[in-house]
Design a protein around this motif. Sequence first.
Motif, short mmCIF file in Angstrom:
data_model
loop_
_atom_site.label_atom_id
_atom_site.label_comp_id
_atom_site.label_asym_id
_atom_site.label_seq_id
_atom_site.Cartn_x
_atom_site.Cartn_y
_atom_site.Cartn_z
N SER A 1 42.86 -19.80 -26.27
CA SER A 1 41.68 -19.62 -25.41
C SER A 1 40.85 -18.43 -25.88
N THR A 2 41.55 -17.37 -26.25
CA THR A 2 40.84 -16.19 -26.74
C THR A 2 39.96 -16.55 -27.93
N ASN B 1 36.97 -18.83 -26.79
CA ASN B 1 35.95 -18.05 -26.09
C ASN B 1 35.13 -17.20 -27.07
N LEU C 1 31.55 -16.27 -25.50
CA LEU C 1 31.81 -15.79 -24.14
C LEU C 1 32.46 -14.41 -24.19
N ASP C 2 32.98 -14.06 -25.36
CA ASP C 2 33.73 -12.81 -25.49
C ASP C 2 33.36 -12.21 -26.85
N ASP D 1 22.70 -9.25 -25.41
CA ASP D 1 23.47 -10.00 -24.43
C ASP D 1 22.65 -11.18 -23.89
N SER E 1 23.36 -15.25 -24.21
CA SER E 1 23.38 -16.16 -23.06
C SER E 1 22.56 -17.40 -23.35
N ARG F 1 24.20 -19.68 -25.90
CA ARG F 1 25.24 -20.48 -25.24
C ARG F 1 24.61 -21.65 -24.50
N PHE G 1 30.42 -26.29 -22.93
CA PHE G 1 31.81 -25.94 -22.63
C PHE G 1 32.45 -26.96 -21.70
#
Lengths: 394, 229
Positions: free
Chosen positions: B51-52, B55, B60-61, B80, B84, B87, B93
Amino acid sequence: MKVNKLKTRDLFFVALYGVKARRGRAAMTSIGIGIGIAAIVAVTGISSSGKADLLATLESFGTNLIKASPQAGFFGSQESLPVGVVGMVERIGPVEEVTSTSRANLLVRRTNFISEYEGGGISTVVTSNELLEVIGGNLSEGRFIEGDLSDVPVTVLGAVSAERLGIKSIYPPAKILIDDQWFGVIGILEELTIHPDLDRSVFIGYGVAKTLFDIDSEPTTLYLRANPDYVEDVVDVLAPSMNPENPDQVEVSRPSDALEAQQAAEAAFTNLLLGLGSVALLVGGVAIANVMVMSVLERRMEIGVRRSLGATRKEIRSQFLLESIILSGIGGIVGVLLGVGITFGYTNYTNIVFSIPFWQIFGAVVLALVIGAISGMYPAIKASKIQPAEAVRT
Amino acid sequence: MSSNINSVISLKNISKTYDGPPPVKALDDISIDINEGEFVSIVGQSGSGKSTLLNMIGLLDNASEGIIEIEGKNISDFSDDELSKFRGEKIGFIFQSFFLLPGLTAQENVAEGLLYQGVKREERLKKAKEALEQVGLGHRLTHLPKELSGGEQQRVAIARALVEDPAFVLADEPTGNLDKESGLKILNILKELNDIGKTVIMITHNQEHAKMFKKKIELVDGKIAKYEG
Ligand SMILES: Nc1ncnc2c1ncn2[C@@H]1O[C@H](COP(=O)(O)OP(=O)(O)OP(=O)(O)O)[C@@H](O)[C@H]1O
Ligand SMILES: [Mg+2]
């Protein structure tokens, strides 16, 4: 790259979604604000209705009415004014109208079955027909002591006297006893408000006062109308011109002043209630902040999803801020309706003018929105700072 | 493996350490290249860092160390806000627990996928309807998530991911909460998305499913243990 693409209208619906999804909680949350705003609107509404009513009263009676009477003596005995005083006063330039009354110490009763001691509280005022015009009074029924009526045993009742004597109407014809003489009631006055002493009086003419009670026409009180631009000046010169040797023995007053003073006293009470309303608002604001923080924690998933769908921090922040403003705004609107309702009920019940200025309602709603914005600031920032990766982790 | 200049997603020496206490090194020196239109699976034990990694790819990370390039751009140059919007426009997702908003109907949930791109509401709802038809849920537009089966909910979530017409579809164990049959259906939908040219990256525990992928990345303790395809 252009960011923050969420349209204002959509932002509103997104924020509304948060409120709608938790209706029960939203209702509970807005209660504090609702109560606070209701209190503030009602208090300011009642106060401004009171002011409007005062203005209406002052308008109908006028603020240029001046009353002069002898200073109450050492033992409260009422001395009369010097003979010929009406003529003296008439010579003061800005004085437009003058009339006088003589207060007679006579017992007023409905019937002779009522003992002398029970009949108190109502005075007899000897006067002429002009009085009504000078003081701006109105008859609710019948007529005043016109022309020849001054010489016959007839009387006109002040509003409070009429009530105390149990006479609501001049039909069927009623009689009262003044010092054991029967007087027919020919008229009843409307409440004079700024002359509470006259409301508690019955009026008879000079002629009949002389023949039945041997009262001379020495006046005890003077009522006069001055040119509105010179009221203060007339007040200043009145006492010296009525009694040049001892001006301090004449008491000069403007009945409208007393009403204004009474209004000012009520303002202190109004401020106290406003304070209580503000406390309710503060508590309401804290409640909203609390619930919003809780909501942010519960809705991490929603925040994560929205971020993954492209929401910027600012868009998340705006969403929660607006949600808080909506919550508070609902409280504000309900509060305004409640407050207006209370004011309406109160003014209706006490029979005064209903008046809430638009800016007070507008101000109350703005106040609610501002409280919502302040309360929502911290939770909204908190929501916007949640890391998207953290938020979508289960 | 050497870094591929044509790759659409490129991770170079990525590490991720979660600040403790105690600090956890979830990813350790990972380098991956993914080409346009690939169908990639990520497998590995629970806690291995799947998952890390996903993401990280999905922006997301951010990484503790290393460089991530997407479509040739170093994402550390992005603000940032730009991340966004990237994404929102490029990445769809899909999560194990669906993550539908409970108060919205299927169609409204899917329409949220276009909300942050400034698309008008009528247009959003129209495209949402099309996306739901694409996953076979054209007859479930007005249902709330709680009125749908798990498999149907996940298909709504897929529709939400694809309504924005993303270049990449990232799925974190999308079949993990579903029975075998529903899971296969989801997998087939993802395969179809790949067939029409989307790059699909999916985490799975299911060995059967993993076999269907051309490219397979296996993680063990935050390191790449196997890299096929
Ligand atoms: N926010 C966090 N803070 C600290 N440690 C974390 C955090 N998130 C994840 N970890 C740790 O990082 C490691 C990798 O986690 P990750 O969620 O990527 O594993 P995973 O392979 O997806 O596992 P699963 O198959 O169970 O989903 C785990 O040891 C986990 O405990
Ligand atoms: Mg995982």
